[in-house]
Design an enzyme around this catalytic site. Sequence first.
Site: not given
Length: 834
Positions: A636, A690, A782, A784-785
Site C-alpha cells: 500500500h 499487502d 509512517g 507502514s511496511g
Amino acid sequence: MIESSLKFDPKRDEINVLAEEMVFLPASNQKKLEKRNPKVVMLIVGLIIGAALLSLMIGLLVWHFHFRPDNRVKKMYNGYLNITNKQFTEELEDSDSEEFKTLAATVEEMLQETYTKTDGLAPYYVQSTVTAFSEGSVIAYYWLECRVPPEKEAELDKAVGALSVLSRSHPRFFSKSLRVNNMVIDRADPRKVKPPKDKSCSYDMHATPGTNSTFTSPGFPHSPYPADSWCQWVIRADSDHILELNFVTFDLEKICQNDFVTVYDSLSPIEKREITERCGVYPPTNALKLISSRNVMLVTLITDDNENYPGFKAVFRQLPKRKECRKVLEGSGVFSSPYYPAYYPPRADCTWILRVPPSMKVKVVFKVFLLQELKDGVCKDYVEINNQRICGKKPVLVLLGEGNEMTVKFHSDAAESDRGFSATFESYDANKPCPDEFACTSGRCIGKDLVCDGWNDCGDNSDEINCNCKEDQFHCGTGLCKSKFWMCDGVDDCGDNSDEESCQCDPEDMKCANGRCIPEEQKCNQVDDCGDRSDEKDCQHESMSVTCTASTYKCSNNLCIRKKNPECDGTRDCADGSDEQNCSCGFRPYKHSRIVGGVDAEIGEWPWQVSLHVKNHGNTCGASVISNHWLVSAAHCFQNTFGTKYSDPNLWTAYLGLHVQLELNDRVVKRDIKQIIVHESYNLQTFDNDIALLELSSPVAFSNVIQPICLPDATHSFPVGKSVWVTGWGKLKEDGYEAKVLQKAELRIIKRPICNTLLSSTVTSRMLCAGFLSGGIDACQGDSGGPMSSVEGNGRVFLAGIVSWGDGCARRNKPGVYTKAAKFRQWIKMRSGV
C-alpha cells in the site's frame, strides 16, 4: 716362546696358527683351583648384591625425579596486601627501577616465609611474584604459584582462603622490615592466568590531569585483535583521584568464553575486585562507562585462536575522589547512584536525606533501577529505605515514606558493578496522594479510567481488586476481571490458568488434558505449552521423516519433519542439513538491554529496519533488509494517488543503518531504488496480500547496524499470545508528530477471530493481528511496511509480519494488522531469488 707364539705370521696356515696361539700353563696349586675360601665367596656375592641394590636405588631416584610423570596440578592465586610502614613513591610505578626490585624482593621473601609455614599450603608452595605497587600506604599485588595433587586441590583452596580471612582480621608483622595487613587473595580464574613475568602485550599508563587519554586493542581499527592473546593495561591516576573508563567502541566475539575484556578495581586480576567482564558489541548509546573506587584500574583482553573481531577503543581520565557521599535534599528533586549513568564504583556508600514540608510525606520514584541481583539470598549492592534493602533489576519502583523525612542509603561491594539508579522525590498528601487520579497501593498514580479495565496498570494489581466485572469481562479464580477476548487463547492471563480451563477449542486448536486450548502447531514442539505435557505425549522423533502436509517443514531432499520452526535454530534436523543453510540473518550484533507508547530503540538494535523517504517529503514508510540488495515492505506504500506516482522507483530513497531521522553519519547507507515489485494480488480495499519487494540500485555491505532479518518458512508458526516487536519512525500518536528516534514496542499476537469481531475490515489468513486491547501501544502512519520482529529462543530474529493497517492508532480494542510474512515465502523466493 710365549711371546713369539702371540705374533701373527701370515705365511702359516690357519690350523698351525691356531695351534701355536693356544698355550696352556700348569697350575701351581691344583687344590686351590678346585675349592675357594667360603669367606671370599660371600664377600664377592655381597659386593655384587650391594652394587645391584645401589644401582636400583639410583635408577629409582633418577626415574622419580626425571622420568616419572608429575600428576600435580599447577594452581595459581593472585591478590594484594597493604604495607603500612612504607610510603608510595613514583619510582614504584616502574618495575625496572631499583626501588621496585628491592621492595618486590623483600615482599616475595616475606611471602615465601609466610606460606612455607602455613598449614595446608606449605607442602605445595612454589613461589610468589610481585607484579605491581600502588598507593595505600603501599599496596603490593602478587601471584602465588603452587603445585598440588588433584585430590588435594580443595584442601589447598581452603587453606589459602583461611589465610586471607585471618590476615584481614588480625593485622600482624610478617617480617622484621614490613608491617602488613588487609591481605586479599583468591584462586585465579584459569582463563586469566598469564606468567607473572611476561611483559609482552602489557602497557602502563598514567592519566594526565585535565585531558582524556586513549588506548585500543592491538591492531584497532585497521585489523582484528590477535589470536591467543593475553593483553593488559595498567592505568593509574594521581593520588586522591579515581578513574573513569569509557569504551567508545566495543566489538568482540559474542561468546565470552572465547574472547572477553575484564576490568578490575585493582592492579591484580582478582575476582573479588572485578568490576565487570564483557564481550559482544555495544552501541555508542549504550557504551560501557566504568568508575574505579581508587586511583588504579586494570584492563585485560583475552582471546582464543579463532574468530577474532575489531576490538575496542577506550578513553580514560582522572576525576577528583569524592570525600563524602552524603546530601540533604529538600522540597523535590532528582538524585542517582554515584556517576550515573556510568556504572557505579565498587565500595561506594552514599546517603541522601530527603525532606518535604512538615504536613506532607515523602514519595520516591525510581525510574531506572539496575543493581546486581541477589547472591546466596543476600543483596551485595543495594538501596536501603525504611530498613528494607532492595537490589536487582526493577521496573518503575515507587516507595512511600512514613513522614516528611526519608533516608535513602546506597551501598556497593567490592566487585561487579551495574548501571545503578535514577530517582525523583516529591511531597504528597497522605489523605490525597494522587489528586484527580487513582492511588495504587504501590504508590503509583494512574488515571481513573484505568481502574477495573482488566489490566494491571499499578503493577501490584491494586487497580483490579474488588471490581465488578463488566459485560465483556469474566471473573478469574484470583478475583480479577479480564477481557473475554483473552479466554482460551493459550495464555494464562489470570495467573491461576482459570481463563484457560474448560475451553471449547477452535477447529485449528488442540485441547489439552487439563482443558486448555493451544494452537495445533504447538503440539510435539518439545515445549510444555499445555502445562501438563499432554501436548508432548505420543510424539514421534522430530527429525524422523513424516508425511508432508501444509504444516510440516520440507527439507531440500523433499522429506518432511515434524519439528516446528526448525530453520536456523542451531540444530540440524534435516538429514541433508538444509534447515541450517542460508542462516546468515536475524543476528543483532549490538546487545541491548513507531510506536505509540513505545520507547527509543538503541543504535543497531534492529539492524534490518529501513527508512523509505519520498524525495523532499522525508520518512514515508518502513522496510526490512532481507539481502544485500533486496528490501521487503508493504504494497500500500506504493499505490499512486492524485498528483503523486508512488509506484515510481525514482521517487524513493532508502536509508539503511539509520537511527535518528536527518542525522546521517558514516554508519548510514543511502541507496536509490532500482525497481518496485508489488504483489499482483494486492487488494486496495481489504489490504489483502499487502507486500512489496524493492531492489536497491547497488548492493550494501553488512555492518553492526545493517543486517538482514530471517525470512520464515511457509510452515513457521507465530502462535497466539507470542510477544513480538514492531519498530519505526511513524507518528507517536494519531494525528501527532512523527518520531525522530527509531521507536520500538512489544506487542502480543491476538486470535484472528477476536480481531474480526473488533475491526472494521476482515482479517484474512494472510494477516496477523497484534497489539494490546487496552490500547496505548500500536504502529501508526509512517510505520507502514516496517517489520514485526519475532525473537526466537536462540536469539535469532524472524520477520513475523509487515506493518499493514488498523483502525486509527492505539485505540482501545483496536489492535493492529500485519501482513503474515510466512504466507509469502515462496513469492519472495520466486520474485527476488532470496
